[in-house]
Structures are given as structure tokens and as C-alpha cells.
Design a protein around this motif. Structure first.
Motif, PDB file in Angstrom:
ATOM      1  N   ILE A 170       0.846  -1.200   0.000  1.00  0.00           N
ATOM      2  CA  ILE A 170       0.000   0.000   0.000  1.00  0.00           C
ATOM      3  C   ILE A 170       0.883   1.253   0.000  1.00  0.00           C
ATOM      4  O   ILE A 170       0.584   2.226  -0.694  1.00  0.00           O
ATOM      5  CB  ILE A 170      -0.981   0.005   1.192  1.00  0.00           C
ATOM      6  CG1 ILE A 170      -1.969  -1.158   1.072  1.00  0.00           C
ATOM      7  CG2 ILE A 170      -1.704   1.337   1.306  1.00  0.00           C
ATOM      8  CD1 ILE A 170      -2.965  -1.051  -0.060  1.00  0.00           C
ATOM      9  N   GLU A 205       2.064   1.663  -3.484  1.00  0.00           N
ATOM     10  CA  GLU A 205       0.979   2.141  -4.337  1.00  0.00           C
ATOM     11  C   GLU A 205       0.681   3.612  -4.074  1.00  0.00           C
ATOM     12  O   GLU A 205       0.462   4.395  -5.013  1.00  0.00           O
ATOM     13  CB  GLU A 205      -0.284   1.301  -4.133  1.00  0.00           C
ATOM     14  CG  GLU A 205      -1.379   1.695  -5.096  1.00  0.00           C
ATOM     15  CD  GLU A 205      -2.581   0.759  -5.081  1.00  0.00           C
ATOM     16  OE1 GLU A 205      -3.606   1.146  -5.673  1.00  0.00           O
ATOM     17  OE2 GLU A 205      -2.502  -0.334  -4.495  1.00  0.00           O
ATOM     18  N   THR A 235      -7.262   3.437   5.001  1.00  0.00           N
ATOM     19  CA  THR A 235      -6.376   3.363   3.836  1.00  0.00           C
ATOM     20  C   THR A 235      -6.199   1.922   3.379  1.00  0.00           C
ATOM     21  O   THR A 235      -6.209   1.639   2.175  1.00  0.00           O
ATOM     22  CB  THR A 235      -4.996   3.977   4.177  1.00  0.00           C
ATOM     23  OG1 THR A 235      -5.183   5.340   4.555  1.00  0.00           O
ATOM     24  CG2 THR A 235      -4.035   3.871   3.009  1.00  0.00           C
ATOM     25  N   LYS A 256      -7.948   2.230  -0.019  1.00  0.00           N
ATOM     26  CA  LYS A 256      -6.874   2.953  -0.710  1.00  0.00           C
ATOM     27  C   LYS A 256      -7.187   4.443  -0.864  1.00  0.00           C
ATOM     28  O   LYS A 256      -7.076   5.020  -1.942  1.00  0.00           O
ATOM     29  CB  LYS A 256      -6.572   2.306  -2.056  1.00  0.00           C
ATOM     30  CG  LYS A 256      -6.075   0.886  -1.903  1.00  0.00           C
ATOM     31  CD  LYS A 256      -5.746   0.258  -3.218  1.00  0.00           C
ATOM     32  CE  LYS A 256      -5.303  -1.183  -2.998  1.00  0.00           C
ATOM     33  NZ  LYS A 256      -5.022  -1.864  -4.245  1.00  0.00           N
TER      34      LYS A 256
END
Length: 166
Positions: free
Chosen positions: A23, A26, A106, A110
């Protein structure tokens, strides 16, 4: 140190939950890869230590998984206070008024929290807190940081409550 390794005008990114390396990668890939930020991949820094003097360069993907999460469980006001007291745009280059927070949500959807001062407010003044997708996050905060974008950019929220630049 090249200009792209300078911390000048970098936006701090805090994790208030254990965010996976995937994450984190990303987030930095999508947020720094926004077309509006082409060529400026130096504008964000992961704050993963209480010793901000140890932070010496901007963060880009791939990101090393933090060894610890010193801000785990901290609330927004705690992060704002830490930022105001420990980040110095003159000494370190890291801005203290515009923040990204990666939290429990999150990991689920996301998105991230953006925290910034309302226009015309003093550092201790009223703040805007909104949820944004990764791509939009640093674009919006960079506009505020540079003084070329106002609070209006933080009001166009999709029906799901998340700001998404098109």
C-alpha cells in the motif's frame, strides 16, 4: 544531494496504522505519478520516525517497510501538533501545514486523509480534513502549499465522500 533529493517544500506523510509495504508503494507510485506532478517526484516524505532530523530525502516507491509505526493510534490533532512542533520548513524543508495521513481506512479502500489549514488561517487555526484517493492527494496539497490553489479544491467530493481529481 541533487535538487530532487532535497526536502525543500516536501509534504509529510504519516501512518497512524500499520500500512503494508504494498500500500505504501501504491500510494507513492500513484500520488507522485499524477500527470499534474510530472517531473516533481520529490514532494513527499514518509515520516516514520519521531526523530525528524533523521529524515534526509524525499520518499519514492519502492518504499522500505517501516521498522516501526511511531504514530500508530495517534489522532489527527496529535499528528497536527507533532507536525507544528517538530517540522520546520526552513530548517528541514518539510512543510508543517499540509499533511497526508494513511490510516486504518487506507488499507480498506486505498484512500487517505488530507489535513490543511483553511485559507487565511494562522498555524493554530481551523483546518480542513478530507478523504482523497491516492492520485489526488499530493496534487491538492501541493496546490495549497504553493499558494496557487485554495479551499475550493477540497470541496468537490464524490458521492462516496472521497475527493477524486479527474
Amino acid at each position: 544531494m541533487t535538487d530532487s533529493d532535497s526536502l525543500q517544500d516536501t509534504i509529510p506523510v504519516f501512518c497512524t496504522a500499520p500500512i503494508s509495504k504494498e500500500i505504501l508503494d501504491e500510494f507513492f507510485t500513484r500520488s507522485l505519478g499524477a500527470p499534474e506532478l510530472e517531473g516533481v517526484d520529490w514532494i513527499a516524505v514518509l515520516v516514520d520516525t519521531l526523530d525528524v532530523e533523521a529524515i534526509t530525502k524525499p520518499t519514492r516507491a519502492p518504499v522500505g517497510k517501516p521498522a516501526s509505526y511511531p504514530f500508530h493510534g495517534w489522532g489527527i490533532e496529535d499528528i497536527v501538533k507533532f507536525s507544528r512542533e517538530h517540522l520546520d520548513p526552513v530548517r528541514q524543508g518539510i512543510v508543517s501545514e499540509h499533511l497526508v495521513i494513511l490510516d486504518e481506512q487506507t488499507m480498506e479502500d486505498k484512500t487517505c486523509l488530507l489535513v490543511t489549514l483553511k485559507e487565511g488561517r494562522e498555524p493554530e487555526g481551523e483546518r480542513l480534513t478530507v478523504r482523497a484517493d491516492f492520485r489526488s492527494s499530493l496534487v491538492l496539497l501541493n496546490l495549497k502549499s504553493l499558494g496557487v490553489g485554495g479551499d475550493g479544491h477540497f470541496e468537490v467530493i464524490d458521492p462516496d465522500g472521497v475527493i477524486k481529481l479527474r
